[in-house]
Scaffold this motif. Sequence first.
Motif, PDB file in Angstrom:
ATOM      1  N   ARG A  71       0.844  -1.188   0.000  1.00 14.51           N
ATOM      2  CA  ARG A  71       0.000   0.000   0.000  1.00 14.51           C
ATOM      3  C   ARG A  71       0.881   1.241   0.000  1.00 14.51           C
ATOM      4  N   PRO A  72       0.565   2.211  -0.862  1.00 15.76           N
ATOM      5  CA  PRO A  72       1.375   3.438  -0.887  1.00 15.76           C
ATOM      6  C   PRO A  72       1.131   4.277   0.356  1.00 15.76           C
ATOM      7  N   THR A  73       2.119   5.083   0.711  1.00 11.22           N
ATOM      8  CA  THR A  73       1.946   6.020   1.811  1.00 11.22           C
ATOM      9  C   THR A  73       1.043   7.167   1.364  1.00 11.22           C
ATOM     10  N   LEU A  74       0.455   7.844   2.318  1.00 10.39           N
ATOM     11  CA  LEU A  74      -0.412   8.973   1.993  1.00 10.39           C
ATOM     12  C   LEU A  74       0.420  10.106   1.417  1.00 10.39           C
ATOM     13  N   ALA A  75      -0.085  10.720   0.367  1.00 16.47           N
ATOM     14  CA  ALA A  75       0.617  11.834  -0.277  1.00 16.47           C
ATOM     15  C   ALA A  75      -0.410  12.826  -0.786  1.00 16.47           C
ATOM     16  N   ASP A  76       0.053  14.045  -1.066  1.00 13.94           N
ATOM     17  CA  ASP A  76      -0.861  15.043  -1.598  1.00 13.94           C
ATOM     18  C   ASP A  76      -1.279  14.664  -3.016  1.00 13.94           C
ATOM     19  N   ARG A  77      -2.331  15.310  -3.468  1.00 14.90           N
ATOM     20  CA  ARG A  77      -2.928  14.941  -4.763  1.00 14.90           C
ATOM     21  C   ARG A  77      -1.958  15.131  -5.919  1.00 14.90           C
ATOM     22  N   ARG A  78      -1.189  16.208  -5.885  1.00  9.76           N
ATOM     23  CA  ARG A  78      -0.261  16.494  -6.980  1.00  9.76           C
ATOM     24  C   ARG A  78       0.805  15.408  -7.074  1.00  9.76           C
ATOM     25  N   ARG A  79       1.358  15.011  -5.938  1.00  5.30           N
ATOM     26  CA  ARG A  79       2.404  13.994  -5.946  1.00  5.30           C
ATOM     27  C   ARG A  79       1.838  12.633  -6.349  1.00  5.30           C
ATOM     28  N   THR A  80       0.635  12.338  -5.885  1.00  2.74           N
ATOM     29  CA  THR A  80       0.005  11.075  -6.255  1.00  2.74           C
ATOM     30  C   THR A  80      -0.249  11.016  -7.753  1.00  2.74           C
ATOM     31  N   LEU A  81      -0.735  12.123  -8.320  1.00  3.65           N
ATOM     32  CA  LEU A  81      -1.012  12.171  -9.753  1.00  3.65           C
ATOM     33  C   LEU A  81       0.268  12.035 -10.568  1.00  3.65           C
ATOM     34  N   LEU A  82       1.315  12.731 -10.146  1.00  3.24           N
ATOM     35  CA  LEU A  82       2.588  12.645 -10.860  1.00  3.24           C
ATOM     36  C   LEU A  82       3.158  11.228 -10.789  1.00  3.24           C
ATOM     37  N   SER A  83       3.037  10.605  -9.619  1.00  6.73           N
ATOM     38  CA  SER A  83       3.515   9.231  -9.473  1.00  6.73           C
ATOM     39  C   SER A  83       2.738   8.291 -10.379  1.00  6.73           C
ATOM     40  N   ALA A  84       1.425   8.517 -10.504  1.00  5.40           N
ATOM     41  CA  ALA A  84       0.594   7.681 -11.376  1.00  5.40           C
ATOM     42  C   ALA A  84       0.992   7.864 -12.839  1.00  5.40           C
ATOM     43  N   VAL A  85       1.312   9.081 -13.240  1.00  4.78           N
ATOM     44  CA  VAL A  85       1.731   9.345 -14.620  1.00  4.78           C
ATOM     45  C   VAL A  85       3.047   8.642 -14.912  1.00  4.78           C
ATOM     46  N   ILE A  86       3.990   8.713 -13.972  1.00  5.27           N
ATOM     47  CA  ILE A  86       5.284   8.042 -14.151  1.00  5.27           C
ATOM     48  C   ILE A  86       5.088   6.538 -14.253  1.00  5.27           C
ATOM     49  N   ALA A  87       4.263   5.980 -13.363  1.00  2.63           N
ATOM     50  CA  ALA A  87       4.015   4.539 -13.387  1.00  2.63           C
ATOM     51  C   ALA A  87       3.325   4.116 -14.682  1.00  2.63           C
ATOM     52  N   LEU A  88       2.393   4.939 -15.174  1.00  2.91           N
ATOM     53  CA  LEU A  88       1.719   4.632 -16.428  1.00  2.91           C
ATOM     54  C   LEU A  88       2.705   4.655 -17.588  1.00  2.91           C
TER      55      LEU A  88
END
Length: 233
Positions: free
Chosen positions: A67-84
Motif C-alpha cells: 500500500r502506498p503512503t499517503l501523499a498530496d494529490r499532486r504527488r500522487t497524480l505525478l507518481s501515477a503518470v510516471i508509473a503509467l
Amino acid sequence: MSTPTATFRDAIPDTRSLVTWAAVLNAEFILILGYVVNTAQPATDPFLLLFPFIWLNIAGLVFLRVRPTLADRRRTLLSAVIALGYLLVLGYVGGVYGTGGQGTGFRLVTQAPPGFSPTVVFSGATLSAVLIPWKVAGYLALSYLVFVTVIDASGGALGGIVGLFSCVSCVLPIIASILGGFVGVGATLSQAALAQSYGLSTAVFVISVALLYGVHRFDVTVVGRLRSLVGRP
C-alpha cells in the motif's frame, strides 16, 4: 518513506495467509492437471506449466500486501503518470502491444496451458496487442510498485523521477524485454530456447519485485542508509 520500524520479520505470513495460499496453489495444481488430462496434445514441460503461476501469484501478493503512503494529490497524480509511462514502455518492449497489424480484429486463445490462456489477441490496422494473463499481471504489478516507490521517494517529485530511472529493479525488466526481443527474432527458435527465455524473464521479474518491495517496505536504498546515519546522535 515507508514505515521506518518495519523489519524483515514483518514479511513472514501468518497462519491464515499460509492456509489461503495453500488453497490457491492447490487450485492451480488442479487447473494444470485438468489441462494435461483434457488436452489432446498438451505441453508437458514442467517449467512451462508452472512459471505463469509464479508471475500470477507474486503479482497477487503485491496487490494484496503493498500500500502506498499517503501523499498530496499532486504527488500522487505525478507518481501515477510516471508509473503509467513505465507500464507503456514495459508493455511495448515486452510485446504486449505494438504498432501495425493485419487487421484481423479480436481473437481469444483458449487452447493453451493455464496462465497462457485465455489470451486476448487484437490485430488492427495501426495497433496490435497480445494480452497474456501472466505477463499482463506481472507488468501491472511492477508498475504498481514503481508508483508506490515514486510516492515514497525522498527529495520530492524530482527525486522520485531521478530515483526511478537510476533504480536497477525498475530498469532491469525493460532491458531484459529488449534483449528478449532481439533473441526472439525469427520463428526457428526451439522449445528449449523459449523455455530459457521464459526462465530469464521470470528471474528478472522475481528479482525486480523483491528489490522494489525492499525499497518500499524496508527503505533499502542508499538514501535511506544515509538518512539513518545522519539521524544518529
